[in-house]
Design an enzyme around this catalytic site. Structure first.
Site, PDB file in Angstrom:
ATOM      1  N   HIS A 115      -5.655 -32.780  17.474  1.00 57.53           N
ATOM      2  CA  HIS A 115      -4.794 -34.477  18.484  1.00 57.53           C
ATOM      3  C   HIS A 115      -3.393 -33.540  19.044  1.00 57.53           C
ATOM      4  CE1 HIS A 115      -6.855 -38.157  16.469  1.00 57.53           C
ATOM      5  NE2 HIS A 115      -7.197 -37.222  16.025  1.00 57.53           N
TER       6      HIS A 115
ATOM      7  N   GLY B  39      -5.112  -1.651   4.737  1.00 53.49           N
ATOM      8  CA  GLY B  39      -3.666  -3.276   4.331  1.00 53.49           C
ATOM      9  C   GLY B  39      -5.086  -4.527   4.959  1.00 53.49           C
ATOM     10  N   ARG B  40      -4.807  -4.301   6.274  1.00 54.42           N
ATOM     11  CA  ARG B  40      -5.913  -5.406   6.306  1.00 54.42           C
ATOM     12  C   ARG B  40      -6.994  -5.777   6.092  1.00 54.42           C
ATOM     13  NH1 ARG B  40      -4.541  -2.208  10.385  1.00 54.42           N
ATOM     14  NH2 ARG B  40      -6.417  -1.647  11.214  1.00 54.42           N
TER      15      ARG B  40
ATOM     16  N   LYS C 148       0.596  -1.230   0.075  1.00 56.85           N
ATOM     17  CA  LYS C 148       0.170  -0.219  -0.148  1.00 56.85           C
ATOM     18  C   LYS C 148       0.925   1.638  -0.459  1.00 56.85           C
ATOM     19  CE  LYS C 148      -3.424   2.422   2.363  1.00 56.85           C
ATOM     20  NZ  LYS C 148      -4.240   1.995   3.777  1.00 56.85           N
TER      21      LYS C 148
ATOM     22  N   LYS D  33       9.461  -0.500  14.308  1.00 60.16           N
ATOM     23  CA  LYS D  33      10.001  -0.200  12.582  1.00 60.16           C
ATOM     24  C   LYS D  33      11.176   0.572  13.015  1.00 60.16           C
ATOM     25  CE  LYS D  33       5.876  -1.354  10.391  1.00 60.16           C
ATOM     26  NZ  LYS D  33       4.983  -0.414   9.154  1.00 60.16           N
TER      27      LYS D  33
ATOM     28  N   GLU E 223      -4.609  -6.238  14.960  1.00 59.72           N
ATOM     29  CA  GLU E 223      -4.051  -5.433  14.318  1.00 59.72           C
ATOM     30  C   GLU E 223      -5.346  -4.301  14.817  1.00 59.72           C
ATOM     31  OE1 GLU E 223      -1.002  -4.668  11.236  1.00 59.72           O
ATOM     32  OE2 GLU E 223      -2.186  -4.417   9.939  1.00 59.72           O
TER      33      GLU E 223
ATOM     34  N   GLU F  14      10.931  -4.919   4.236  1.00 59.98           N
ATOM     35  CA  GLU F  14      11.024  -5.632   3.782  1.00 59.98           C
ATOM     36  C   GLU F  14      10.173  -5.928   3.078  1.00 59.98           C
ATOM     37  OE1 GLU F  14       9.259  -4.943   6.690  1.00 59.98           O
ATOM     38  OE2 GLU F  14       9.786  -5.715   8.489  1.00 59.98           O
TER      39      GLU F  14
HETATM   40  O1  F6P Z   1       3.408  -2.066   9.855  1.00 57.25           O
HETATM   41  C1  F6P Z   1       1.847  -3.172   9.723  1.00 57.25           C
HETATM   42  C2  F6P Z   1       1.395  -2.922   8.294  1.00 57.25           C
HETATM   43  O2  F6P Z   1       1.449  -1.326   8.132  1.00 57.25           O
HETATM   44  C3  F6P Z   1       0.270  -3.021   7.940  1.00 57.25           C
HETATM   45  O3  F6P Z   1      -0.642  -2.562   9.289  1.00 57.25           O
HETATM   46  C4  F6P Z   1       0.357  -3.726   6.189  1.00 57.25           C
HETATM   47  O4  F6P Z   1      -1.289  -4.571   6.725  1.00 57.25           O
HETATM   48  C5  F6P Z   1       1.657  -4.080   5.966  1.00 57.25           C
HETATM   49  O5  F6P Z   1       2.319  -3.012   7.450  1.00 57.25           O
HETATM   50  C6  F6P Z   1       2.948  -3.807   4.710  1.00 57.25           C
HETATM   51  O6  F6P Z   1       1.989  -2.352   4.078  1.00 57.25           O
HETATM   52  P1  F6P Z   1       2.213  -2.030   2.660  1.00 57.25           P
HETATM   53  O7  F6P Z   1       1.506  -2.567   2.184  1.00 57.25           O
HETATM   54  O8  F6P Z   1       1.642  -0.483   3.339  1.00 57.25           O
HETATM   55  O9  F6P Z   1       3.545  -2.741   2.354  1.00 57.25           O
END
Ligand code: F6P
Length: 550
Positions: free
Chosen positions: A390, A273-274, A211, A514, A359, A217
C-alpha cells in the site's frame, strides 16, 4: 592472504560469455519461460535446512545458471570460501581473519587462527553469557538496591545494535515477556531519553555493546546512561558494577569506562561488527529468549554454514543468490535489491541486512586497490510486504527500474496468536503469493482490454510483469530458522564480494564522516574555525548557531 592481481572481472572470458548471453536473452519474458517448461517451478526450487527457495521467477535459464557458475569458478569463490573457513586473513586491508562461522561451530570443532583453536574460547564466552542470562532471567542477579532486573537496555550502534535489535523483534514470541528490552543507538539524546523515561533505574541493566569501545555515539550514550542511573539511585560509582556490563574486544577501554572487566563478555577481532550478533553482542537477545533458544539459533546458522561449505554448486543456495545479484547488477543495470518479509516480526530484518550488505559490498576498488569497472553492492531496502503493497509496490509493478526482490514468508503464524488472529495468516500469505505472481506475469494490454476497460485507460492498467523475485518459504519462524536466514544472506554477500573481487570485510568508507564530525563539533560550540569550512557548510553552521541561540 595477500592481494591477488587477478584478471579484471570484465576481461574474463566467462564474463564476456555472460554479456553475450544477456544480449541473446533480450526481453525474454517469464511468461515465455514458464510456458516453455511446465516443471520450471519445481525444477528451480532448492532447499537448505528448513528453507525452501524458489528462484523460478528469476530471469534465468539453465544456460544462465551454468555461465554464472562458471564465473564463480573462474573468480575463485570456492577457494576464498575455504580460506575464510580455515581462518586465513582474507580481510586484506585490516589483515584479519573472517571467522563469524566459528561463532556457531559446535563444541569440539577445531577452527584455528594463527595456530590457535578458537572454538573453546567461543564456547567459554557462550557459557559465561548463559550463566549470566539465567541469573538475570531468574531474578538472581539484583541491582544496587536488591531489586531484581526487569529492564535491559542495550547501548550500541551499527553491528552492536542492529543484530540484537532485529533478532529480539523476530523472536519476541520466544522472549520472557516480563522483561522489557530496549535498544539505544542514536547519539540524539532523545533515543536514550525515550528508552529510560518510564523505567525504574533500580531494575535496569545497561549492556554497553561496542567491539572497539571507542565509538563516540556509544560511549556518549553509555556515559549519559551512567549519569542517569547514578542520579536516579542517588548512588556512587559502586552501583555501576550491578547495572552495567560490557560486550567488547577492548578490555582496557571497558576498564577505563569504569565497568568491572569481570562483567565484560569478550569477542575477537576476527568477528566483523556486522557479523557479530551471534557473539557476545547477542547478550541482550540471549537474556530475552534464554540460552537454549539462542543455541538453537546458532545451530541454524551452522546448518547453513555447512551447506555453503559443502553443497555442490548446483545446489548451493547462497552461491545461487549471490550470482543472481551479480547477473542483475552487471547485465540489467539493477541498482537496488528489495527484501520483503511477510512477517510482522521481521520488521527490522531488512534494516539489519542493509548494514550486512551495504557496509560489506559498498566498495569501488578491488582487493588490489584498483577501481572496479562493474557494479558492486546494491541499495538494499524493504519493509514488511503487506505494508509495502500500500506504499511503494506501485513502483515495483509499473515503475521503470529493475529491482529484484526476495519474498520471505512462513506457513504457520506464531504459536501464541489467538485462533482468530492466527486465522488472518492465510490472508497474509495469499498476498505473499499473489504479489510474486503479479510481478512475474503481469497483465497484458489484451487481458486488460478484454475486461472492457476503455482504450485510453488500458496502458495505465497494464502490468508489464517480468520483475524477478525469489520466494523463501519456511514452516515457521523459529530461532533456528532466523539463524538459517541470516547465514544465508551473510554467505550471499560473501559470494558477491568474491566475484566482484572486493574486500567485503572492511568499512573504510565510514571513517571520513567521523573525522569531520569531530572537527565540526567544537565549531558548533564556539563559532571559531568557520573560515576553514567550505562556504556551504560555513553558512549552515552559522545558521545553526543562530537558530540555537548562540
Ligand atoms: O562505523 C561503522 C562501524 O564500525 C560498524 O562497522 C560497526 O558495526 C559500528 O561502527 C559499531 O562499532 P563498535 O561495535 O566498535 O562500537
Amino acid at each position: 592472504m595477500t592481494a591477488l592481481n587477478r584478471t579484471p572481472l570484465d576481461r574474463l572470458p566467462q564474463w564476456t560469455a555472460l554479456a553475450k548471453h544477456r544480449e541473446e536473452f533480450g526481453d525474454t519474458h517469464l511468461r515465455e519461460l514458464f510456458a516453455a517448461d511446465s516443471g520450471r517451478g519445481a525444477d528451480y526450487t532448492l532447499r537448505v535446512g528448513d528453507l525452501l527457495v524458489d528462484y523460478s521467477k528469476q530471469l534465468v535459464t539453465d544456460q544462465t545458471l551454468g555461465l554464472l557458475r562458471e564465473l564463480a569458478a573462474a573468480t575463485g569463490v570456492a577457494e576464498l570460501r575455504d580460506a575464510m573457513f580455515r581462518g586465513e586473513k582474507i580481510n586484506i586491508t585490516e589483515d584479519r581473519a573472517v571467522l563469524h562461522t566459528a561463532l556457531r561451530a559446535p563444541r569440539g570443532a577445531v577452527v584455528e587462527v594463527d595456530g590457535e583453536n578458537v572454538v573453546p574460547a567461543v564456547h567459554a564466552v557462550l557459557d559465561k553469557m548463559a550463566a549470566f542470562a539465567d541469573r538475570v532471567r531468574s531474578g538472581a542477579w539484583t541491582g544496587q538496591t536488591g531489586k531484581r532486573i526487569r529492564n535491559i537496555v542495550n547501548i550500541g550502534i551499527g553491528g552492536s545494535d542492529l543484530g540484537p535489535a532485529m533478532a529480539y523483534e523476530v523472536l519476541r514470541s520466544y522472549a520472557q515477556r516480563d522483561l522489557t528490552v530496549r535498544f539505544v543507538s542514536n547519539v540524539d539524546g532523545a533515543d536514550l531519553h525515550e528508552a529510560v523515561r518510564d523505567l525504574d533505574a533500580a531494575e535496569t541493566l545497561f549492556i554497553v555493546a561496542s567491539k572497539t569501545f571507542t565509538t563516540i555515539e556509544t560511549i556518549t550514550n553509555a556515559t549519559s546512561a551512567r549519569e542517569w542511573l547514578l542520579g536516579e539511585l542517588g548512588a556512587g560509582q559502586e552501583a555501576v558494577a550491578k547495572h552495567f556490563v560490557a560486550l567488547s574486544t577492548n578490555e582496557a577501554g571497558v576498564a577505563d569506562f569504569g565497568i568491572d572487566v569481570a562483567n565484560m563478555f569478550e569477542f575477537w577481532d576476527w568477528v566483523g561488527g556486522r557479523y557479530s550478533y551471534d557473539s557476545a553482542i547477542g547478550l541482550s537477545l540471549m537474556i530475552a529468549i534464554g540460552p537454549d533458544h539462542f543455541r538453537e539459533m546458532l545451530d541454524g546458522f551452522h546448518l547453513v554454514d555447512e551447506h555453503f561449505r559443502t553443497a555442490p554448486a548446483e545446489e548451493n543456495v547462497p552461491l545461487l543468490l549471490g550470482l543472481l545479484g551479480v547477473w542483475y547488477g552487471a547485465f540489467f543495470d539493477a541498482q537496488a535489491h528489495a527484501v520483503l518479509p511477510y512477517s510482522h516480526y521481521l520488521a527490522r530484518f531488512t534494516a539489519y541486512l542493509q548494514q550486512l550488505d551495504m557496509e560489506s559490498n559498498g566498495k569501488s576498488v578491488d582487493r588490489d586497490g584498483n577501481p572496479v569497472a562493474w557494479q558492486t553492492g546494491p541499495v538494499v531496502w524493504g519493509t514488511p510486504g503487506t505494508n509495502g503493497q500500500h506504499a511503494y509496490y506501485q513502483l515495483l509493478h509499473q515503475g521503470t527500474k529493475v529491482i529484484p526482490a526476495d519474498f520471505i514468508g512462513f506457513a504457520k503464524p506464531v504459536a501464541e496468536l489467538s485462533p482468530a488472529l492466527a486465522a488472518q495468516h492465510d490472508l497474509l500469505m495469499a498476498n505473499f503469493f499473489a504479489q510474486t505472481q503479479a510481478l512475474a506475469f503481469g497483465k497484458t494490454a489484451e487481458e486488460v482490454a478484454a475486461e472492457g476497460v476503455p482504450a485510453e485507460l488500458v496502458p495505465h492498467k497494464t502490468f508489464q510483469g517480468n520483475h524477478p523475485t525469489t520466494t523463501v518459504l519456511a514452516a515457521e519462524l523459529t530461532p533456528s530458522v532466523l539463524g538459517q536466514l541470516v547465514a544465508l544472506y551473510e554467505h550471499k554477500v560473501f559470494v558477491q564480494g568474491a566475484v566482484w573481487n572486493i574486500d567485503s570485510f572492511d568499512q573504510w568508507g565510514v571513517e571520513l564522516g567521523k573525522v569531520l564530525a569531530k572537527r565540526i563539533e567544537p565549531v558548533l560550540l564556539t563559532g571559531e574555525g568557520t573560515a576553514a569550512l567550505d562556504s556551504s557548510t560555513a553558512a549552515l553552521v552559522a545558521n545553526y548557531r543562530s537558530l540555537r541561540g548562540r
